[in-house]
Design an enzyme around this catalytic site. Sequence first.
Site, PDB file in Angstrom:
ATOM      1  N   TYR A 142       0.827  -1.211   0.000  1.00  0.00           N
ATOM      2  CA  TYR A 142       0.000   0.000   0.000  1.00  0.00           C
ATOM      3  C   TYR A 142       0.860   1.259   0.000  1.00  0.00           C
ATOM      4  O   TYR A 142       0.465   2.281  -0.542  1.00  0.00           O
ATOM      5  CB  TYR A 142      -0.915   0.032   1.230  1.00  0.00           C
ATOM      6  CG  TYR A 142      -2.250  -0.645   1.005  1.00  0.00           C
ATOM      7  CD1 TYR A 142      -2.325  -2.000   0.701  1.00  0.00           C
ATOM      8  CD2 TYR A 142      -3.437   0.068   1.103  1.00  0.00           C
ATOM      9  CE1 TYR A 142      -3.539  -2.620   0.503  1.00  0.00           C
ATOM     10  CE2 TYR A 142      -4.665  -0.536   0.910  1.00  0.00           C
ATOM     11  CZ  TYR A 142      -4.708  -1.874   0.604  1.00  0.00           C
ATOM     12  OH  TYR A 142      -5.919  -2.469   0.401  1.00  0.00           O
ATOM     13  N   LYS A 193       3.147 -15.326   1.907  1.00  0.00           N
ATOM     14  CA  LYS A 193       3.497 -16.145   0.727  1.00  0.00           C
ATOM     15  C   LYS A 193       5.015 -16.315   0.691  1.00  0.00           C
ATOM     16  O   LYS A 193       5.707 -15.783  -0.176  1.00  0.00           O
ATOM     17  CB  LYS A 193       2.988 -15.461  -0.553  1.00  0.00           C
ATOM     18  CG  LYS A 193       1.497 -15.613  -0.794  1.00  0.00           C
ATOM     19  CD  LYS A 193       1.114 -16.971  -1.377  1.00  0.00           C
ATOM     20  CE  LYS A 193       1.567 -17.107  -2.818  1.00  0.00           C
ATOM     21  NZ  LYS A 193       1.240 -18.459  -3.368  1.00  0.00           N
ATOM     22  N   ASP A 226      -2.733 -18.053   0.200  1.00  0.00           N
ATOM     23  CA  ASP A 226      -3.731 -18.570  -0.755  1.00  0.00           C
ATOM     24  C   ASP A 226      -4.492 -19.760  -0.171  1.00  0.00           C
ATOM     25  O   ASP A 226      -5.727 -19.782  -0.167  1.00  0.00           O
ATOM     26  CB  ASP A 226      -3.093 -18.909  -2.112  1.00  0.00           C
ATOM     27  CG  ASP A 226      -1.931 -19.884  -2.011  1.00  0.00           C
ATOM     28  OD1 ASP A 226      -1.402 -20.085  -0.895  1.00  0.00           O
ATOM     29  OD2 ASP A 226      -1.547 -20.451  -3.054  1.00  0.00           O
ATOM     30  N   ASP A 250      -6.526  -7.108   3.481  1.00  0.00           N
ATOM     31  CA  ASP A 250      -7.634  -6.450   2.788  1.00  0.00           C
ATOM     32  C   ASP A 250      -8.539  -7.510   2.156  1.00  0.00           C
ATOM     33  O   ASP A 250      -9.766  -7.479   2.310  1.00  0.00           O
ATOM     34  CB  ASP A 250      -7.061  -5.505   1.719  1.00  0.00           C
ATOM     35  CG  ASP A 250      -8.145  -4.745   0.975  1.00  0.00           C
ATOM     36  OD1 ASP A 250      -9.097  -4.284   1.634  1.00  0.00           O
ATOM     37  OD2 ASP A 250      -8.045  -4.615  -0.254  1.00  0.00           O
ATOM     38  N   ASP A 254     -12.452  -9.126   3.586  1.00  0.00           N
ATOM     39  CA  ASP A 254     -13.700  -9.101   2.805  1.00  0.00           C
ATOM     40  C   ASP A 254     -14.298 -10.515   2.735  1.00  0.00           C
ATOM     41  O   ASP A 254     -15.519 -10.685   2.816  1.00  0.00           O
ATOM     42  CB  ASP A 254     -13.448  -8.586   1.375  1.00  0.00           C
ATOM     43  CG  ASP A 254     -13.679  -7.077   1.252  1.00  0.00           C
ATOM     44  OD1 ASP A 254     -13.574  -6.380   2.277  1.00  0.00           O
ATOM     45  OD2 ASP A 254     -13.954  -6.597   0.132  1.00  0.00           O
TER      46      ASP A 254
HETATM   47  C1  IPM Z   1     -10.567  -1.403   3.347  1.00  0.00           C
HETATM   48  C2  IPM Z   1     -10.780  -0.720   2.017  1.00  0.00           C
HETATM   49  C3  IPM Z   1      -9.629   0.243   1.756  1.00  0.00           C
HETATM   50  C4  IPM Z   1      -8.359  -0.579   1.640  1.00  0.00           C
HETATM   51  C5  IPM Z   1      -9.813   1.178   0.547  1.00  0.00           C
HETATM   52  C6  IPM Z   1     -11.083   1.981   0.635  1.00  0.00           C
HETATM   53  C7  IPM Z   1      -8.621   2.063   0.333  1.00  0.00           C
HETATM   54  O1  IPM Z   1     -10.943  -1.651   1.010  1.00  0.00           O
HETATM   55  O2  IPM Z   1     -10.422  -0.714   4.363  1.00  0.00           O
HETATM   56  O3  IPM Z   1     -10.544  -2.634   3.374  1.00  0.00           O
HETATM   57  O4  IPM Z   1      -8.010  -1.075   0.557  1.00  0.00           O
HETATM   58  O5  IPM Z   1      -7.666  -0.717   2.658  1.00  0.00           O
HETATM   59 MG    MG Z   2     -11.029  -3.666   1.691  1.00  0.00          MG
END
Ligand code: IPM
Ligand code: MG
Length: 370
Positions: A142, A193, A226, A250, A254
Site C-alpha cells: 500500500y 506467501k 492462498d 484487505d 472481505d
Molecule cells: C478497506 C478498504 C480500503 C483498503 C480502501 C477503501 C482504500 O478496502 O479498508 O478494506 O483497501 O484498505
Molecule cells: Mg477492503
Amino acid sequence: MATYNLLLLAGDGIGPEVMAEVKRLLGFYAKKGVADFRTEEGLVGGAAYDAHNVAITEETMAKAHACDAVIFGAVGGPKWDKVSFEARPEAGLLRLRKELGLFANIRPAIVYPALADASSLKREAVEGLDIIILRELTGGVYFGEPKTITDLGNGQKRAIDTQVYDTYEIERIARVAFDLARKRRNKLTSMEKRNVMKSGVLWNEVVTQVHAREYKDVQLEHQLADSGGMNLVKSPKAFDVIVTDNLFGDMLSDIAAMLTGSLGMLPSASLGEIDVKSKKRKALYEPVHGSAPDIAGKGLANPIAMIASFGMALRYSFDMGALADKVDAAIAAVLASGLRTADIKSEGTTAVSTTQMGEAIIAELGRLSA
Ligand code: IPM
Ligand code: MG
C-alpha cells in the site's frame, strides 16, 4: 464525567447515513450521562475533494491528530473516477492511517446466531463463528516506494508497486496478534506467501522469533495466504486470530465479512502504538464496507458495522468494555427479533431502513441498561 473528543468523518456514499446512527447513539449516551463525548465533524474522500480539491485537508488532519478517536464512515464512488491518483477519495483514508501510525487493524468476524442462514456458506460451517483478522495497516504494498507508472517510450508502460516490510513492523503487529490471541482461544495463524515473496520469508521468520522469545504459551501456525484463504471458507471455525500483511488482510477480511452474511456487518478498529507518556494510542474506527454508492441515500444501508465500530471505540479507546458488550448484545437482540436491512433480509424477517435499525438498536440498549 470523563470527556472524550471524537472526530466524525462520514465521507461519501452511505457514509453519512450510517454515521447518523452513531450520532443517534451518542445522543442516547449523552442523555444517560454515560460520558461526555464531544464531537467535531470534517470532510474526507470525495466530499473533501468536491469542497477543497484534496482527499483530506491539513486542517482535518490536524484535528485527527488531536482527537481521542476518529470515527470514519466510508469513501469513494464513481463520481471521482477521473480524479488524479493523489487526490482520489481513498487517499484521504490512507493518509489518516499512515500519518496517525495506525498499524494494527482489528477486524472481527462474528456470526450472530440469527444470521447463520444469511451466509453463503452452510449454517454448520459458520454457526458460532468468532474470529479476528488482524491486518497490518501502514506498510507493505500500500505504501512501499517506488510506486510508479513509467512510459518506456516504445508504446509500453511499466507499473511498479513495492511490497516492503522491516523487522520492527512485523514484530509490532505480531505482538498485537499474540496479545489478542492470549485473551481469546490462544491460537494464532500467520499468513504470508514465503514460497514466492521475500517479504513472506521475513514475515514468517520474524513471527516465529517473536513467538519463541515472548509468546511460547500461544499456539502458532503458519499458512500460505492462498491456501489460508481456502481454509477460511472451508472451515472458518478452525481459526481464532489470523495475522497478515496489508494487502492479504484487505482481501481476507472481505472474505471473512461474507462468512458473517454481509459486508454490512463487519466493524474495525485501527490502532497505533501506545504512547509511553500519555498511555494513549491514536485510533480510527470504521466499518469494513465501502461507500456503496449504488444504494446511497435510499435508507437501505445497514448501520450495524458502523455502530459496532463505535462499540470497538468504547472497548479499545475508552476502556468501556462493559458498554461495548451491551452494544454487541443489543445488535444480537435486534437481529433475533427479526429486523433486517436489505443486505441481510431473508424470508420471514421484517425489512427495516437504516434509521429504523439504528433506532431499534438504541431502544434495545435502553432496555439493557434499564
Ligand atoms: C478497506 C478498504 C480500503 C483498503 C480502501 C477503501 C482504500 O478496502 O479498508 O478494506 O483497501 O484498505
Ligand atoms: Mg477492503
